[in-house]
Write an enzyme that holds these catalytic residues in place. Structure first.
Site, short mmCIF file in Angstrom:
data_model
loop_
_atom_site.label_atom_id
_atom_site.label_comp_id
_atom_site.label_asym_id
_atom_site.label_seq_id
_atom_site.Cartn_x
_atom_site.Cartn_y
_atom_site.Cartn_z
N TRP A 22 -27.84 -23.12 0.60
CA TRP A 22 -28.54 -24.40 0.57
C TRP A 22 -29.54 -24.39 -0.59
O TRP A 22 -29.05 -24.41 -1.73
CB TRP A 22 -29.09 -24.81 1.96
N ASP A 23 -30.86 -24.32 -0.39
CA ASP A 23 -31.79 -24.51 -1.52
C ASP A 23 -31.34 -23.71 -2.75
O ASP A 23 -31.17 -22.49 -2.67
CB ASP A 23 -33.19 -24.05 -1.14
N ALA B 253 -37.56 -20.45 0.36
CA ALA B 253 -37.44 -20.90 -1.02
C ALA B 253 -38.63 -20.53 -1.92
O ALA B 253 -39.74 -20.27 -1.45
CB ALA B 253 -37.23 -22.41 -1.06
N ARG C 29 -45.14 -23.11 2.18
CA ARG C 29 -44.01 -22.43 1.55
C ARG C 29 -43.63 -23.03 0.20
O ARG C 29 -44.25 -23.96 -0.28
CB ARG C 29 -42.80 -22.49 2.48
N ASP C 30 -42.57 -22.50 -0.38
CA ASP C 30 -41.88 -23.06 -1.55
C ASP C 30 -42.72 -23.02 -2.83
O ASP C 30 -42.94 -24.06 -3.48
CB ASP C 30 -41.41 -24.51 -1.27
N GLU D 123 -41.56 -30.99 0.75
CA GLU D 123 -41.04 -29.65 0.51
C GLU D 123 -40.69 -29.43 -0.96
O GLU D 123 -40.44 -30.36 -1.72
CB GLU D 123 -39.77 -29.45 1.34
C1 FRU Z 1 -35.79 -27.00 2.25
C2 FRU Z 1 -36.39 -25.92 3.12
C3 FRU Z 1 -37.52 -25.23 2.39
C4 FRU Z 1 -37.56 -23.88 3.05
C5 FRU Z 1 -36.10 -23.64 3.39
C6 FRU Z 1 -35.85 -22.99 4.71
O1 FRU Z 1 -34.43 -27.20 2.47
O2 FRU Z 1 -36.83 -26.45 4.35
O3 FRU Z 1 -38.73 -25.91 2.48
O4 FRU Z 1 -38.09 -22.94 2.19
O5 FRU Z 1 -35.46 -24.90 3.39
O6 FRU Z 1 -34.51 -22.77 4.93
#
Ligand code: FRU
Length: 424
Positions: free
Chosen positions: A52-53, A139, A209-210, A294
């Site tokens: 995903w990310d 992420a 996060r992120d 996010e």
């Molecule tokens: C975005 C997210 C990020 C996080 C990750 C967790 O898709 O929610 O904010 O780091 O996915 O899986």
């Protein structure tokens, strides 16, 4: 809970507000801000893993960078379990939806490489098992530091807690591919403080996060964006006149929107290596509007700061709504004030007929927007879906002043380099 002015009174800047009035302007399915339909017959990157990310390798100025002609991306990744009894339904069939929905709890950082900026080959896990201090590797951002190939990976170490961390390694290329070496020692940088940014003790559903480090093109200093929630006990936040904005008669009722308290956080480095950081008040808050902003990131263009962040329908507050997708804000200087792009903030949302088709959009400085496929309906009613866990078609976008326009669509996972670094 105090207002922004009372709370951040003696600081260098006031957070900008994404107001309820701004969000009332969100229009799903406006073709200039809607991602083209993703077809249900999309190809998958891998049958072994979900991704995903997606985090393209870049430099501190935000440019997507290849090394010796190899493009490199990092992805949040989790094994697929088609044969695991735990993920079989009552008829003995693989329940891929449940497997996919559980992925966050076992997210690990992987990397991929490519000669073409698409057709990604799996490189493997970035850190060996046991290196990262927590269960989840969430992420962040991989930064190419120099021509020796040194890379700082900033990411989020989650469960227990949520800590912004970094780990250093090196990218090595051959004629046949790319490998990552090092990434053996994780350095914790900071956690939510409870004064500006909400902690787990204040709210079990907090977000912190992120990390997205960058060099400010104007003052040359090292900063970092991250996702947070505004500090304070859950339920204590006030949605006052400032958060509501200029709404029409009949739109004053804020319902239970005090529970939605997202913000885009910022920190400044005290050193040149980015090992020592000081958190500053948020750049942007969405109290009473949305609970998640996010993966915040910037595009620096035309002397302006374009701030992008992803958000969901389900995280909007009572009385406001919008599609899953990427939202944006623009300012003339780093600390704002920020104004929502396109009036509302919506930059690229999912079409209402396929509300979960993509997520985790990342806007690159060349106007290309990458994202992953979440789920796409396979029948008219939308009851049957196909789970993605793979790269979505890249979208081309133009950014002009305070507006954005969808102008093109490219191949799945197309992330071309903006510059190439020849390693020494
Ligand atoms: C975005 C997210 C990020 C996080 C990750 C967790 O898709 O929610 O904010 O780091 O996915 O899986």
């Amino acid at each position: 809970m105090k207002s922004n002015t009372e709370k951040f009174g003696k600081t260098p800047h006031q957070p900008s507000l994404w107001t309820r009035a701004d969000a009332l302007k969100v229009r799903a399915d406006d073709p200039t801000t809607t991602q083209p339909l993703v077809s249900a017959d999309f190809p998958v990157l891998s049958n072994e893993v979900f991704i995903w990310d997606t985090m393209p390798l870049r430099d501190m100025d935000g440019n997507v960078t290849s090394v010796d002609g190899w493009s490199v991306i990092f992805t949040l990744t989790a094994d697929r379990h088609p044969n695991d009894p735990q993920y079989l339904d009552e008829n003995g069939n693989y329940d891929i939806t449940r497997d996919w929905n559980d992925r966050h709890g076992r997210a690990k950082m992987y990397y991929w490489f490519s000669r073409t900026g698409k057709d990604w080959e799996l490189g493997g896990r970035v850190m060996a098992e046991g290196v990262s201090p927590t269960v989840r590797e969430w992420a962040g951002t991989p930064i190419l530091l120099n021509e020796q190939g040194d890379v700082d990976l900033y990411y989020t170490a989650v469960t227990p807690g949520a800590t912004i961390v970094k780990v250093r390694g090196r990218v090595v290329t051959t004629e046949h591919g790319v490998s990552l070496v090092g990434f053996e020692k994780v350095k914790p940088l900071f956690e939510a403080d409870g004064k500006m940014y909400q902690t787990e003790a204040q709210n079990a559903f907090w977000g912190f996060r992120d990390p997205w480090p960058f060099r400010d093109p104007n003052d040359g200093k090292l900063y970092m964006l991250f996702e947070g929630n505004v500090a304070g006990e859950r339920g204590s936040h006030k949605v006052g006149e400032a958060e509501i904005g200029d709404v029409p008669p009949g739109y004053e009722d804020v319902g239970n929107s005090r529970f939605q308290t997202a913000c885009v956080g910022i920190a400044v480095a005290r050193d040149e290596d980015g090992d020592d950081w000081e958190m500053l008040p948020p750049l942007l808050t969405a109290v009473g509007v949305n609970d998640q902003t996010e993966r915040p990131h910037f595009v620096f263009q035309d002397g302006k700061y374009y701030l992008f962040t992803i958000s969901h329908t389900f995280t909007y507050a009572d009385g406001v709504t919008g599609p899953d997708g990427v939202y944006g804000f623009v300012a003339d200087s780093l600390f704002g004030p920020y104004v929502p792009l396109n009036g509302s903030g919506l930059v690229l949302g999912n079409p209402s007929s396929q509300p979960f088709q993509t997520y985790s959009h990342y806007v690159m400085p060349n106007g290309l927007v990458t994202s992953f496929i979440d789920s796409v309906p396979t029948d008219e009613t939308g009851t049957q879906i196909r789970i993605g866990g793979t790269e979505a078609p890249t979208v081309g976008m133009k950014i002009k002043g305070q507006q954005t326009f969808v102008v093109a669509e490219y191949d799945y996972g197309y992330i071309p380099p903006m510059l190439d670094v020849t390693l020494k």
